[in-house]
Every structure is written in structure tokens, then in C-alpha cells.
Design an enzyme around this catalytic site. Structure first.
Site, short mmCIF file in Angstrom:
data_model
loop_
_atom_site.label_atom_id
_atom_site.label_comp_id
_atom_site.label_asym_id
_atom_site.label_seq_id
_atom_site.Cartn_x
_atom_site.Cartn_y
_atom_site.Cartn_z
N ARG A 203 0.85 -1.21 0.00
CA ARG A 203 0.00 0.00 0.00
C ARG A 203 0.88 1.25 0.00
O ARG A 203 0.57 2.24 -0.65
CB ARG A 203 -0.94 -0.02 1.22
CG ARG A 203 -1.67 1.29 1.41
CD ARG A 203 -2.91 1.22 2.31
NE ARG A 203 -2.85 0.28 3.40
CZ ARG A 203 -2.18 0.47 4.55
NH1 ARG A 203 -1.52 1.59 4.77
NH2 ARG A 203 -2.18 -0.45 5.48
N TYR B 169 -17.48 18.31 -13.25
CA TYR B 169 -17.97 16.94 -13.45
C TYR B 169 -19.01 16.62 -12.36
O TYR B 169 -18.79 16.94 -11.18
CB TYR B 169 -16.78 15.98 -13.40
CG TYR B 169 -17.14 14.54 -13.30
CD1 TYR B 169 -17.92 13.94 -14.28
CD2 TYR B 169 -16.72 13.76 -12.22
CE1 TYR B 169 -18.27 12.60 -14.17
CE2 TYR B 169 -17.07 12.43 -12.12
CZ TYR B 169 -17.85 11.86 -13.09
OH TYR B 169 -18.20 10.54 -12.99
N ASP C 44 -8.52 20.55 -12.29
CA ASP C 44 -8.83 19.24 -12.85
C ASP C 44 -8.54 19.34 -14.35
O ASP C 44 -9.28 20.00 -15.09
CB ASP C 44 -10.30 18.88 -12.58
CG ASP C 44 -10.63 17.47 -13.08
OD1 ASP C 44 -9.97 17.00 -14.03
OD2 ASP C 44 -11.58 16.86 -12.54
N LYS D 193 -9.21 8.59 -18.37
CA LYS D 193 -9.52 9.25 -19.65
C LYS D 193 -8.28 9.28 -20.55
O LYS D 193 -7.74 8.26 -20.87
CB LYS D 193 -10.08 10.65 -19.37
CG LYS D 193 -11.06 10.71 -18.20
CD LYS D 193 -12.30 9.86 -18.39
CE LYS D 193 -13.24 10.04 -17.19
NZ LYS D 193 -14.28 9.05 -17.08
#
Ligand SMILES: Cc1ncc(COP(=O)(O)O)c(C=O)c1O
Length: 391
Positions: free
Chosen positions: A58, A110, A182, A207
Site C-alpha cells: 500500500r 464533473y 482538474d 480518460k
């Protein structure tokens, strides 16, 4: 040992070279040219307190580290942190806030970002004001003594409004706010917010960065030491890390980012121009069109205008007919992949935004969004032509 993971790229290396090579070196054990998928949860230690820089999966993973170094270099930031999704990345940014803080957000963000802020974080004494950030005077008016962050999406989804990044950074810094951008819609090929003064850049790597519609992920890139320390801590403490396999997929994706973006930009521009000439199309939203209200600003701060286009057909029925008629374009949420996707924001990506808010933002029932892929342009135009005939 850790040093061996640091790629010796010239500081003068250009964008495509950085995309291909930053963060990656031939594998130390075998010379494999492609960074392996280190699918391991832990690392055997040489002795008590003696390790190779990796202790637990992790906290550290070599594949993820290679991707993080690659993405930090591509965005021109200092360090990057990869998360399990774009939303997990934005969630990590939000942990920089404390109870009572106020954030100014682009009104057209978004829908998932709005949902996180509005439905979850507002329960923790954080407050959010949604402003058209393309009008910086409105942003300035919304600043209160409690404001700590300006969260900007540019171009916005799906209306493609543009915010002046340099102006936003100057304003934010005059008021001691962090500017978060963003950059998912533009991709770092088209826009590099740190060059205009942003403090943090985030992406849904799902994306353009991955680009092949086969991975969900997110990243935060930072420049300030204080932010880097905090994000490193949060990434490990909350644990919403990107998996080794997804890290490998995104690393593969960024190798071709410039090539893909060139074609996305070309197809985006050409489809927008085609749609603007169609009598059944009432309006086209695309920053590359001279009719776009911030076209000049887009030219100044973007290298290309991207593959995202929105257009107005006037009614839900017209949108439905077109969406049901396309054959090559796929009716699907998401964007930034090599395949062209077409979608209906009001009922798909922005369904979580209340109807009145959608109406105020121009996300009408007749609005259709295209994520232009990298197919041959003529085939895309043929598909839209036959679909528009059925509207
Ligand atoms: C601009 C933008 N930011 C963030 C996200 C969230 O990313 P993810 O779906 O990877 O969680 C999306 C998803 O569509 C997006 O379009």
C-alpha cells in the site's frame, strides 16, 4: 537503491520523450524494457530495519512509483500520487481542508465532483460555492475569510467553458488560496496548469492519460513541499491506491499520449466544424470554434482544443433519435479513449446534478456530448451524417 528508480532524463527532454521515458528504466533484475507489474503485497527485508526502499504494497509499489514519476514529469510538477479513481484523487485533495473551510468550485464541474462535495463533504462542515470561474470577478466576489481553495475544471464538462488559469492563479494567491485544476478534459498535452501558477493538478487517468478505456484511476500532482508530504501521508493512510496492473496500463498509455492527442485534436476540430454547419444542430460548444466565447483565451493557454464536443439538438426526442441511430460511435459514459463515444449528459454523466442546476448550466435534454476518438475522420462524419438524417 532507491536512486536506481530515478530516471536520468535530460532536463531539456521534450514532451514526447518525457512521456515515453520519464520514471522508467530497464528493469534492474532482467533489463526488461517495460516496467514490470510488481504484483506483490510485501517485500522481503534484508535484515531488521534494512530494506530496498519498499516495505509494504500500500505504501510503495515499483510499478506505481514509475507511473507517479512519469506523470509528475508529464505535468511538470514535483511529485505525483496515483489513486484508485479520479474521484479518489479528488477525495485526497479534499483532505487538505479542515472543518469550517470554504471552497470555490467551477459551476460546471464533473457531476461526480459536485456529488462528492455536495452530498458527502458538506456533512463535514465544509462549504462549497459554485461559480462560473470563466468570470474571475465572480470568483473574487465569492471569496470569504474562510475560503481556502479554488477548484477549477477547464475546459468544463460538458459545456467546455474555459477559465483563465493565470488569472485564477494570481487571484488565488492574492487571497492565500490553493488553486486546484482538474486537467482531465484537456490532458497535459494540450494544457499544463503548473505553467500558469496552479498549485495542484488532478486527473482521472481513466480518460486521456490511459487512453484505452480499460482502466479506472486518478492522480494528483503537486509542487509544494507541504502538499507533497500531506498527500504522501494520505495516500498511504487512506489507502485508495492505484493497483500495480492499472499503474502498468496507464504507463503504457502515456507512451502514446502525444500521438493520440494530436489525432483527438484533429478529429475534435473537424467534427466541431462539421456539426456547426448542420441545420439540425442549434449550437456547438467547442473551444476551437471562433464562435466559442473564450476562443482567444483557449488559443493562449491550450496547445490544442481537444476531442470533446457538445452540441444542442433542441429536444430530448431529437437527442434520443441521434443517439439510437449512431453505429460506429458507441453510446457510453466516459471520454478520452481511442474509440469515439457519444453520450447524453442530462441522463448519463450529469444525472446526479439536480434538474434546475442542469438547466442553469445549459445541460439541456437536447444536449449531446462526443468524445472524439482516433478513427478515420471520414468514418465518423459518415456515421454522424446518417444519424442526423434520422433526427
Ligand atoms: C473531469 C473529470 N474529473 C474527474 C472524473 C472522475 O474520474 P473517475 O471516473 O476516474 O473516478 C471524471 C470522470 O468522468 C471527469 O470527467
Amino acid at each position: 537503491m532507491y536512486r536506481s528508480w530515478i530516471v536520468k532524463l535530460s532536463s531539456l527532454a521534450r514532451f514526447s520523450t518525457v512521456c515515453l521515458h520519464a520514471g522508467q528504466e530497464p528493469d534492474l533484475a532482467t533489463g526488461a524494457i517495460v516496467t514490470p507489474i510488481y504484483q506483490t503485497s510485501t517485500y522481503v527485508q534484508d535484515g531488521l530495519g534494512v530494506n530496498k526502499g519498499f516495505e509494504y504494497g500500500r505504501t510503495h509499489n515499483p510499478t506505481r512509483l514509475a507511473l507517479e514519476r512519469n506523470l509528475a514529469a508529464i505535468e511538470g510538477g514535483a511529485e505525483a500520487f496515483a489513486f484508485a479513481s479520479g474521484m479518489a484523487a479528488i477525495g485526497a485533495i479534499a483532505t487538505m481542508l479542515r472543518s469550517g473551510d470554504h471552497v470555490i468550485v467551477s459551476d460546471n464541474v464533473y457531476g461526480g465532483t459536485f456529488r462528492l462535495f455536495d452530498r458527502i463533504l458538506s456533512r463535514y462542515q465544509l462549504s462549497f460555492t459554485y461559480v462560473d470561474t470563466s468570470a474571475l470577478d465572480l470568483v473574487e466576489r465569492a471569496i470569504t475569510p474562510k475560503t481556502r481553495m479554488l477548484f477549477v475544471e477547464t475546459p468544463t464538462n460538458p459545456i467546455l467553458a474555459i477559465t483563465d488559469l493565470r488569472g485564477a492563479a494570481d487571484l488565488a494567491h492574492r487571497h492565500d488560496l490553493r488553486l486546484v485544476v482538474d486537467n482531465t478534459f484537456a490532458s497535459p498535452y494540450n494544457q499544463r496548469p503548473f505553467e500558469f501558477g496552479a498549485d495542484l493538478v488532478t486527473h482521472s487517468t481513466t480518460k486521456y492519460l490511459n487512453g484505452h478505456s480499460d482502466s479506472i484511476g486518478g492522480v494528483v500532482v503537486a509542487v509544494l513541499d507541504e502538499d507533497i508530504e500531506w498527500l504522501k501521508f494520505v495516500q498511504n493512510a487512506e489507502g485508495a491506491i492505484l493497483s500495480p496492473f492499472d499503474s502498468w496500463l496507464v504507463l503504457r498509455g502515456t507512451k502514446t499520449l502525444p500521438l493520440r492527442m494530436q489525432r483527438h485534436n484533429q478529429n475534435g476540430e473537424a467534427l466541431a466544424a462539421f456539426l456547426a454547419e448542420q441545420p439540425k444542430v442549434r449550437h456547438v460548444y467547442y473551444p476551437g470554434l471562433a464562435t466559442h466565447p473564450q476562443h482567444d483565451l483557449a488559443k493562449r493557454q491550450m496547445r490544442g482544443f481537444g476531442g470533446m464536443i457538445a452540441f444542442e439538438l433542441g429536444s430530448l426526442e431529437a437527442a434520443r433519435r441521434l443517439l439510437n441511430a449512431v453505429q460506429l460511435m458507441s453510446l457510453a459514459e466516459s471520454l478520452g479513449g481511442v474509440e469515439t463515444l457519444i453520450s447524453h449528459p442530462a441522463t448519463m454523466t450529469h444525472a446526479s446534478v439536480p434538474a434546475e442546476r442542469r438547466a442553469a448550466l445549459g445541460i439541456t435534454d437536447g444536449l449531446v456530448r462526443i468524445s472524439a476518438g482516433v478513427e478515420d475522420l471520414e468514418d465518423l462524419i459518415d456515421d454522424l451524417t446518417q444519424a442526423l438524417d434520422r433526427v
